[in-house]
Motif scaffolding. Structure first.
Motif, PDB file in Angstrom:
ATOM      1  N   TYR A   1       0.853  -1.173   0.000  1.00 32.85           N
ATOM      2  CA  TYR A   1       0.000   0.000   0.000  1.00 32.85           C
ATOM      3  C   TYR A   1       0.894   1.230   0.000  1.00 32.85           C
ATOM      4  CZ  TYR A   1      -3.671  -3.301   1.143  1.00 32.85           C
ATOM      5  OH  TYR A   1      -4.539  -4.360   1.117  1.00 32.85           O
ATOM      6  N   THR A   2       0.653   2.128  -0.960  1.00 37.57           N
ATOM      7  CA  THR A   2       1.540   3.272  -1.184  1.00 37.57           C
ATOM      8  C   THR A   2       0.816   4.570  -0.863  1.00 37.57           C
ATOM      9  OG1 THR A   2       2.671   2.048  -2.928  1.00 37.57           O
ATOM     10  CG2 THR A   2       2.992   4.426  -2.910  1.00 37.57           C
ATOM     11  N   LEU A   3       1.557   5.550  -0.346  1.00 32.88           N
ATOM     12  CA  LEU A   3       0.976   6.842  -0.016  1.00 32.88           C
ATOM     13  C   LEU A   3       0.430   7.507  -1.278  1.00 32.88           C
ATOM     14  CD1 LEU A   3       3.708   8.319   2.368  1.00 32.88           C
ATOM     15  CD2 LEU A   3       1.676   7.008   2.983  1.00 32.88           C
ATOM     16  N   PRO A   4      -0.799   8.051  -1.238  1.00 27.39           N
ATOM     17  CA  PRO A   4      -1.347   8.747  -2.402  1.00 27.39           C
ATOM     18  C   PRO A   4      -0.736  10.131  -2.555  1.00 27.39           C
ATOM     19  CG  PRO A   4      -2.886   8.882  -0.581  1.00 27.39           C
ATOM     20  CD  PRO A   4      -1.756   7.999  -0.120  1.00 27.39           C
ATOM     21  N   ALA A   5      -1.020  10.777  -3.688  1.00 21.83           N
ATOM     22  CA  ALA A   5      -0.509  12.127  -3.935  1.00 21.83           C
ATOM     23  C   ALA A   5      -1.151  13.123  -2.977  1.00 21.83           C
ATOM     24  CB  ALA A   5      -0.801  12.532  -5.373  1.00 21.83           C
ATOM     25  N   ARG A   6      -0.396  14.165  -2.635  1.00 26.49           N
ATOM     26  CA  ARG A   6      -0.904  15.238  -1.788  1.00 26.49           C
ATOM     27  C   ARG A   6      -1.465  16.368  -2.634  1.00 26.49           C
ATOM     28  NH1 ARG A   6       1.230  11.064   0.880  1.00 26.49           N
ATOM     29  NH2 ARG A   6       1.224  11.400   3.115  1.00 26.49           N
ATOM     30  N   THR A   7      -2.402  17.136  -2.043  1.00 28.21           N
ATOM     31  CA  THR A   7      -3.006  18.274  -2.721  1.00 28.21           C
ATOM     32  C   THR A   7      -3.071  19.435  -1.741  1.00 28.21           C
ATOM     33  OG1 THR A   7      -4.368  16.785  -4.063  1.00 28.21           O
ATOM     34  CG2 THR A   7      -5.030  19.096  -3.975  1.00 28.21           C
ATOM     35  N   VAL A   8      -2.776  20.640  -2.224  1.00 26.68           N
ATOM     36  CA  VAL A   8      -2.895  21.825  -1.370  1.00 26.68           C
ATOM     37  C   VAL A   8      -4.335  21.915  -0.849  1.00 26.68           C
ATOM     38  CG1 VAL A   8      -2.836  24.350  -1.313  1.00 26.68           C
ATOM     39  CG2 VAL A   8      -1.040  23.084  -2.510  1.00 26.68           C
ATOM     40  N   GLY A   9      -4.469  22.074   0.438  1.00 27.30           N
ATOM     41  CA  GLY A   9      -5.782  22.123   1.065  1.00 27.30           C
ATOM     42  C   GLY A   9      -6.133  20.854   1.820  1.00 27.30           C
ATOM     43  N   ASP A  10      -5.473  19.741   1.523  1.00 27.40           N
ATOM     44  CA  ASP A  10      -5.678  18.534   2.324  1.00 27.40           C
ATOM     45  C   ASP A  10      -5.354  18.839   3.790  1.00 27.40           C
ATOM     46  OD1 ASP A  10      -6.189  17.219  -0.026  1.00 27.40           O
ATOM     47  OD2 ASP A  10      -4.391  15.966   0.012  1.00 27.40           O
ATOM     48  N   PHE A  11      -6.096  18.247   4.710  1.00 31.06           N
ATOM     49  CA  PHE A  11      -5.773  18.472   6.116  1.00 31.06           C
ATOM     50  C   PHE A  11      -6.093  17.226   6.928  1.00 31.06           C
ATOM     51  CE2 PHE A  11     -10.292  19.275   6.322  1.00 31.06           C
ATOM     52  CZ  PHE A  11     -10.658  18.809   7.574  1.00 31.06           C
ATOM     53  N   ALA A  12      -5.496  17.176   8.115  1.00 37.09           N
ATOM     54  CA  ALA A  12      -5.796  16.125   9.089  1.00 37.09           C
ATOM     55  C   ALA A  12      -5.720  16.738  10.477  1.00 37.09           C
ATOM     56  CB  ALA A  12      -4.806  14.970   8.968  1.00 37.09           C
ATOM     57  N   THR A  13      -6.708  16.447  11.305  1.00 37.03           N
ATOM     58  CA  THR A  13      -6.729  16.910  12.691  1.00 37.03           C
ATOM     59  C   THR A  13      -6.609  15.702  13.603  1.00 37.03           C
ATOM     60  OG1 THR A  13      -8.120  18.810  12.162  1.00 37.03           O
ATOM     61  CG2 THR A  13      -8.039  18.124  14.468  1.00 37.03           C
ATOM     62  N   TYR A  14      -5.679  15.779  14.550  1.00 41.74           N
ATOM     63  CA  TYR A  14      -5.444  14.692  15.505  1.00 41.74           C
ATOM     64  C   TYR A  14      -5.698  15.188  16.921  1.00 41.74           C
ATOM     65  CZ  TYR A  14      -3.045  12.200  11.742  1.00 41.74           C
ATOM     66  OH  TYR A  14      -2.748  11.564  10.569  1.00 41.74           O
ATOM     67  N   THR A  15      -6.148  14.279  17.765  1.00 35.64           N
ATOM     68  CA  THR A  15      -6.149  14.548  19.199  1.00 35.64           C
ATOM     69  C   THR A  15      -5.000  13.766  19.819  1.00 35.64           C
ATOM     70  OG1 THR A  15      -7.686  12.715  19.622  1.00 35.64           O
ATOM     71  CG2 THR A  15      -8.631  14.915  19.323  1.00 35.64           C
ATOM     72  N   ASP A  16      -4.407  14.328  20.864  1.00 31.70           N
ATOM     73  CA  ASP A  16      -3.329  13.663  21.582  1.00 31.70           C
ATOM     74  C   ASP A  16      -3.599  13.798  23.076  1.00 31.70           C
ATOM     75  OD1 ASP A  16      -0.237  12.700  21.474  1.00 31.70           O
ATOM     76  OD2 ASP A  16      -0.561  14.056  23.158  1.00 31.70           O
ATOM     77  N   VAL A  17      -3.526  12.667  23.763  1.00 29.10           N
ATOM     78  CA  VAL A  17      -3.691  12.657  25.219  1.00 29.10           C
ATOM     79  C   VAL A  17      -2.392  12.154  25.832  1.00 29.10           C
ATOM     80  CG1 VAL A  17      -4.985  11.782  27.178  1.00 29.10           C
ATOM     81  CG2 VAL A  17      -6.160  12.245  25.013  1.00 29.10           C
ATOM     82  N   THR A  18      -1.715  13.030  26.581  1.00 25.82           N
ATOM     83  CA  THR A  18      -0.451  12.691  27.238  1.00 25.82           C
ATOM     84  C   THR A  18      -0.558  13.095  28.701  1.00 25.82           C
ATOM     85  OG1 THR A  18       0.795  13.070  25.206  1.00 25.82           O
ATOM     86  CG2 THR A  18       2.042  13.048  27.269  1.00 25.82           C
ATOM     87  N   MET A  19      -0.405  12.116  29.571  1.00 23.49           N
ATOM     88  CA  MET A  19      -0.498  12.350  31.015  1.00 23.49           C
ATOM     89  C   MET A  19      -1.783  13.098  31.375  1.00 23.49           C
ATOM     90  SD  MET A  19       3.492  13.135  32.067  1.00 23.49           S
ATOM     91  CE  MET A  19       3.680  14.460  30.892  1.00 23.49           C
TER      92      MET A  19
END
Length: 425
Positions: A127-145
């Motif tokens: 499985y290969t990474l697809p092409a990127r496009t300006v405007g693509d985004f990803a939001t992550y949550t992170d819980v540390t301590m």
């Protein structure tokens, strides 16, 4: 804290960067064809000779008493040969029974599912990474301590060689946006997020998993992190060793994904021979979507030795995203979370607001002649509604539209004419 957090979150997205899930819908329950036939293929039933007036016998005997008349689905005159039973593969829906005789064979769907139908036993890749496009985004949550933050990463530039740049915003922090630069393989080339006040570079590019991966593939990467503006440590050594161990179904806030499970061990060492600060050992399990290439979740255990040495765990997951190349997205107000500031014209003045993970807006505006409290909301589509309550005066409502890092609209009521605008801090 910003250095540590963004190091984890940015690392999470090294090999990642649209809604919802890429999971194929559950197959339609099979509907038996009438009359019922055994699942084991049978030879065709020989029709009775034309001179024989006997009624056709149903293909499957019915519990006594045996009907003397043909079943509704069986034609009476003339007899029609019964088609042989058709078997279907596990997981494929059966074609519903037809009402027009003679019966027709059952055929499988002509369109293959976009992801393996059974996450436990799909093809192994690659499985290969697809092409990127300006405007693509990803939001992550992170819980540390016990401390939860969100990070939104938006692609702002794509190079001819497939490399790209991210601009990041953190929900609980103010200040300049983090800019991360990646090569065409998803390896990090530079970032300004390390808290040193300058651009930190990586040579060779810092990879944490291969851009094209199959189950069973292993990897072993090394990179040197250079810190040109530091008066103490000028460089650090980074390593990442791991293996793609399985393909699994993984459910997170942004949906359910068929993902590569990647297990790795990482180190981050101060290269000074004396006066070295903390060194880090990281054990990590991450899941990377087979369609979008996004890291959808990571569980991390970090141990540091040296100055401020400690051990802690972190859990991050994908909460919202959009990707043009695969036409996949999952929109959620969490992508706007954090502090915002901007102008609401001469009447309201300068406004500072905060947006929660669920899109609730609170804040205040200050002008020369008045103070105004602000409440409102932004929904998953970015529609903004604000209630402006002037101290000792009237309450007005204004609306607008939000993008990832800016929002605005037209003023109304006592503040009209004019426009308002906010930017993520």
């Amino acid at each position: 804290m910003r250095m540590r957090l963004l190091g984890l979150i940015s690392a999470t997205a090294l090999t990642a960067c649209g809604g919802g899930s890429d999971t194929t819908p559950a197959p339609t329950p099979a509907i038996p064809v009438a009359p019922a036939v055994p699942v084991t293929p049978q030879p065709p039933v020989v029709p009775p000779a034309p001179s024989t007036p006997a009624e056709p016998t149903p293909p499957v005997p019915v519990s006594p008493p045996t009907p003397t008349e043909p079943t509704p689905a069986t034609p009476v005159t003339p007899p029609v040969p019964v088609a042989p039973p058709t078997t279907t593969s596990p997981g494929w829906p059966m074609v519903p029974p037809v009402t027009v005789m003679p019966p027709v064979p059952v055929t499988p769907p002509v369109t293959e599912p976009t992801v393996p139908a059974t996450p436990a036993t799909p093809a192994s890749g690659p499985y290969t990474l697809p092409a990127r496009t300006v405007g693509d985004f990803a939001t992550y949550t992170d819980v540390t301590m016990g401390w939860k933050v969100s990070v939104t990463q938006r692609i702002t530039k794509v190079n001819a060689n497939g490399g790209w740049e991210n601009a990041d915003s953190v929900s609980q922090e103010k200040g300049p946006q983090t800019i991360e630069v990646f090569d065409g393989q998803g390896g990090m080339l530079s970032t300004n997020s390390s808290g040193y006040g300058c651009i930190v570079t990586y040579a060779p590019a810092a990879l944490q998993a291969p851009p094209s991966a199959s189950v069973g593939a292993s990897f072993d990467y090394a990179s040197t992190m250079s810190i040109p503006c530091s008066k103490e440590e000028s460089s650090r050594a980074l390593t990442s060793k791991g293996k793609v161990v399985a393909i699994e179904s993984k459910t997170v806030a942004a949906g359910t994904f068929t993902a590569l499970k990647i297990v790795s061990s990482e180190t981050n060492f101060d290269l000074r021979t004396s006066g070295a600060s903390a060194n880090y050992w990281v054990e990590k399990t991450c899941w990377r979507d087979t369609v979008t290439g996004l890291i959808v979740a990571c569980n991390t255990s970090t141990t540091s030795k040296g100055t401020g040495g400690m051990s802690y765990t972190s859990a991050s997951e994908l909460a919202s995203f959009s990707q043009a190349a695969t036409k996949r997205e999952f929109l959620d107000p969490i992508r706007y979370a954090g502090p915002w500031t901007g102008s609401f014209g001469a009447y309201y003045g300068t406004c500072d607001v905060n947006i929660t993970f669920t899109g609730v807006i609170t804040g205040a505006c200050k002008a020369a002649a008045r103070a105004t409290s602000v409440t409102g909301s932004v929904d998953k589509a970015g529609v903004v509604t604000l209630s402006m309550s002037v101290s000792g005066g009237a309450t007005g409502t204004i609306t607008g539209q939000a993008a990832l890092f800016d929002m605005g609209g037209t003023l109304a009521g006592a503040a009209a004419p004019g426009n308002w605008a906010l930017k993520h801090k």
